[in-house]
Scaffold this motif. Structure first.
Motif, PDB file in Angstrom:
ATOM      1  N   ALA A  75      70.682  20.233  64.287  1.00 39.15           N
ATOM      2  CA  ALA A  75      71.368  19.527  63.210  1.00 39.15           C
ATOM      3  C   ALA A  75      71.524  20.360  61.936  1.00 39.15           C
ATOM      4  O   ALA A  75      72.216  19.935  61.003  1.00 39.15           O
ATOM      5  CB  ALA A  75      70.625  18.237  62.882  1.00 39.15           C
ATOM      6  N   ASN A  76      70.901  21.539  61.872  1.00 38.99           N
ATOM      7  CA  ASN A  76      70.944  22.357  60.668  1.00 38.99           C
ATOM      8  C   ASN A  76      71.429  23.765  60.989  1.00 38.99           C
ATOM      9  O   ASN A  76      71.100  24.323  62.048  1.00 38.99           O
ATOM     10  CB  ASN A  76      69.555  22.433  60.017  1.00 38.99           C
ATOM     11  CG  ASN A  76      69.082  21.088  59.486  1.00 38.99           C
ATOM     12  OD1 ASN A  76      69.364  20.726  58.353  1.00 38.99           O
ATOM     13  ND2 ASN A  76      68.365  20.326  60.308  1.00 38.99           N
ATOM     14  N   SER A  77      72.168  24.348  60.052  1.00 38.27           N
ATOM     15  CA  SER A  77      72.664  25.711  60.251  1.00 38.27           C
ATOM     16  C   SER A  77      71.549  26.739  60.080  1.00 38.27           C
ATOM     17  O   SER A  77      71.576  27.803  60.681  1.00 38.27           O
ATOM     18  CB  SER A  77      73.797  26.007  59.268  1.00 38.27           C
ATOM     19  OG  SER A  77      73.360  25.822  57.925  1.00 38.27           O
ATOM     20  N   LYS A  78      70.551  26.411  59.246  1.00 34.49           N
ATOM     21  CA  LYS A  78      69.402  27.281  59.032  1.00 34.49           C
ATOM     22  C   LYS A  78      68.127  26.537  59.430  1.00 34.49           C
ATOM     23  O   LYS A  78      68.097  25.307  59.453  1.00 34.49           O
ATOM     24  CB  LYS A  78      69.314  27.723  57.573  1.00 34.49           C
ATOM     25  CG  LYS A  78      70.474  28.602  57.119  1.00 34.49           C
ATOM     26  CD  LYS A  78      70.281  29.055  55.690  1.00 34.49           C
ATOM     27  CE  LYS A  78      71.417  29.957  55.233  1.00 34.49           C
ATOM     28  NZ  LYS A  78      71.236  30.405  53.827  1.00 34.49           N
ATOM     29  N   VAL A  79      67.094  27.287  59.708  1.00 32.57           N
ATOM     30  CA  VAL A  79      65.816  26.667  60.096  1.00 32.57           C
ATOM     31  C   VAL A  79      65.203  25.965  58.882  1.00 32.57           C
ATOM     32  O   VAL A  79      64.902  26.615  57.876  1.00 32.57           O
ATOM     33  CB  VAL A  79      64.824  27.705  60.644  1.00 32.57           C
ATOM     34  CG1 VAL A  79      63.502  27.024  61.012  1.00 32.57           C
ATOM     35  CG2 VAL A  79      65.401  28.432  61.850  1.00 32.57           C
ATOM     36  N   PRO A  80      65.011  24.652  58.920  1.00 29.75           N
ATOM     37  CA  PRO A  80      64.420  23.922  57.788  1.00 29.75           C
ATOM     38  C   PRO A  80      62.893  24.019  57.805  1.00 29.75           C
ATOM     39  O   PRO A  80      62.195  23.066  58.164  1.00 29.75           O
ATOM     40  CB  PRO A  80      64.898  22.489  58.022  1.00 29.75           C
ATOM     41  CG  PRO A  80      65.015  22.377  59.516  1.00 29.75           C
ATOM     42  CD  PRO A  80      65.427  23.742  60.009  1.00 29.75           C
ATOM     43  N   TRP A  81      62.377  25.162  57.420  1.00 23.28           N
ATOM     44  CA  TRP A  81      60.947  25.434  57.546  1.00 23.28           C
ATOM     45  C   TRP A  81      60.085  24.378  56.841  1.00 23.28           C
ATOM     46  O   TRP A  81      59.104  23.894  57.402  1.00 23.28           O
ATOM     47  CB  TRP A  81      60.620  26.818  56.994  1.00 23.28           C
ATOM     48  CG  TRP A  81      61.226  27.935  57.763  1.00 23.28           C
ATOM     49  CD1 TRP A  81      62.304  28.701  57.421  1.00 23.28           C
ATOM     50  CD2 TRP A  81      60.790  28.421  59.048  1.00 23.28           C
ATOM     51  NE1 TRP A  81      62.581  29.620  58.400  1.00 23.28           N
ATOM     52  CE2 TRP A  81      61.663  29.484  59.398  1.00 23.28           C
ATOM     53  CE3 TRP A  81      59.770  28.070  59.919  1.00 23.28           C
ATOM     54  CZ2 TRP A  81      61.529  30.193  60.593  1.00 23.28           C
ATOM     55  CZ3 TRP A  81      59.625  28.757  61.105  1.00 23.28           C
ATOM     56  CH2 TRP A  81      60.495  29.813  61.432  1.00 23.28           C
ATOM     57  N   GLU A  82      60.467  24.047  55.620  1.00 20.86           N
ATOM     58  CA  GLU A  82      59.644  23.105  54.852  1.00 20.86           C
ATOM     59  C   GLU A  82      59.621  21.724  55.517  1.00 20.86           C
ATOM     60  O   GLU A  82      58.568  21.083  55.594  1.00 20.86           O
ATOM     61  CB  GLU A  82      60.191  22.993  53.425  1.00 20.86           C
ATOM     62  CG  GLU A  82      59.306  22.155  52.504  1.00 20.86           C
ATOM     63  CD  GLU A  82      59.775  22.186  51.065  1.00 20.86           C
ATOM     64  OE1 GLU A  82      59.238  21.401  50.258  1.00 20.86           O
ATOM     65  OE2 GLU A  82      60.669  23.002  50.749  1.00 20.86           O
ATOM     66  N   ASP A  83      60.780  21.293  56.008  1.00 19.74           N
ATOM     67  CA  ASP A  83      60.834  19.993  56.677  1.00 19.74           C
ATOM     68  C   ASP A  83      59.974  19.986  57.941  1.00 19.74           C
ATOM     69  O   ASP A  83      59.258  19.018  58.221  1.00 19.74           O
ATOM     70  CB  ASP A  83      62.278  19.660  57.051  1.00 19.74           C
ATOM     71  CG  ASP A  83      63.149  19.395  55.831  1.00 19.74           C
ATOM     72  OD1 ASP A  83      62.585  19.230  54.738  1.00 19.74           O
ATOM     73  OD2 ASP A  83      64.377  19.359  55.977  1.00 19.74           O
ATOM     74  N   LEU A  84      60.051  21.076  58.710  1.00 19.82           N
ATOM     75  CA  LEU A  84      59.280  21.154  59.950  1.00 19.82           C
ATOM     76  C   LEU A  84      57.782  21.141  59.661  1.00 19.82           C
ATOM     77  O   LEU A  84      57.011  20.451  60.347  1.00 19.82           O
ATOM     78  CB  LEU A  84      59.658  22.416  60.724  1.00 19.82           C
ATOM     79  CG  LEU A  84      61.074  22.445  61.314  1.00 19.82           C
ATOM     80  CD1 LEU A  84      61.362  23.798  61.938  1.00 19.82           C
ATOM     81  CD2 LEU A  84      61.264  21.329  62.335  1.00 19.82           C
TER      82      LEU A  84
END
Length: 274
Positions: A75-84
């Motif tokens: 769902a995201n173009s970049k890895v959402p590190w903080e969300d993960l």
């Protein structure tokens, strides 16, 4: 640790590794999640030094995290590190945690294991254990076998002294089992006669438990210090260096005595109790 990491990875297949369009990122983070799961599960053996409380971490948490990872990467173009990190540490695994310091520990693990360097292959999951290169399912298992350092508290972010309590408990359990398996004199118990056969076959299960503990302790015992090599590297023998030599020699003696006594105990288990 190695066995737990293999076990965590075995919850998935080659098809799992290939199901995400961001394959490189998905595979790198999945492996790091498996390492994280192995650490938090195995850390329980250190008692209060591992976790302040006992938490029921299980493979269900790991599987849910991988599903969340897949959905967020798609769902995201970049890895959402903080969300993960938040989802894994505060909700999935963090949902079990009730102690503030334990929650802080869990988040600290994820801050180290979930970052952009992981995908670039530049992250150290543990001292001497770098994140693996992009490979297939079999390759990840082979990487664990070849590159995983020997079992040590360092793999869990703990000081080596943390193992003292664990080894003490293991030794106490070993000798408790040995004591319980000691044969009693043939006689009556509650009106029933205890025969020699009862004593022999009744102790076989204890013997297998003792054998397993002996093998585990022998496997974890370190190699003896090469004193000649160590002394050859020293240019000046200061008081601190002399003390270090003495401690190394004492450790060699202790390690040798442990190996000798455990091997004798192992031989004793092979003698039938009649």
């Amino acid at each position: 640790m190695m066995a737990n990491l293999h076990k965590a990875l075995d919850n998935f297949t080659q098809e799992t590794l290939e199901m995400c369009t961001k394959e490189a990122e998905f595979k790198a983070i999945l492996f790091s999640l498996c390492y994280f799961h192995a650490v938090v599960a195995e850390r329980r053996k250190f008692g209060p030094q591992g976790w302040n409380k006992v938490y029921p971490f299980n493979v269900g948490d790991l599987n849910i995290c991988v599903n969340v990872l897949y959905n967020y990467l798609e769902a995201n173009s970049k890895v959402p590190w903080e969300d993960l990190r938040y989802l894994f540490g505060e909700i999935m695994y963090g949902g079990h945690i009730t102690d503030d310091w334990d929650r802080r520990l869990c988040i600290s693990y994820l801050e180290e294991l979930m970052q952009p360097d992981l995908v670039d292959g530049e992250l150290q999951l543990a001292p001497g254990f770098a994140a693996p290169p992009n490979t297939d399912f079999v390759g990840y298992h082979a990487y664990i076998d070849e590159m995983m350092p020997p079992e040590s508290p360092y793999l869990y972010g703990l000081h080596p002294n943390a193992e003292i309590g664990f080894l003490t408990t293991t030794a106490e359990n070993l000798f408790r089992v040995v004591f319980e398996m000691q044969p009693r004199d043939a006689g009556t118990s509650g009106g029933a006669t205890v025969t020699r056969e009862d004593k022999y076959y009744g102790c076989t299960s204890h013997c297998s438990q003792v054998k397993q503990i002996i093998d585990e302790i022998l496997e974890k015992l370190p190699e003896e210090f090469n004193m000649a090599e160590i002394m050859g590297k020293v240019e000046e023998r200061t008081p601190y260096v002399i003390v270090a030599f003495q401690e190394c020699e004492r450790m060699n003696y202790l390690t040798g005595e442990l190996k000798r006594s455990l091997k004798e105990l192992d031989l004793g288990l092979k003698v039938p109790v009649l």
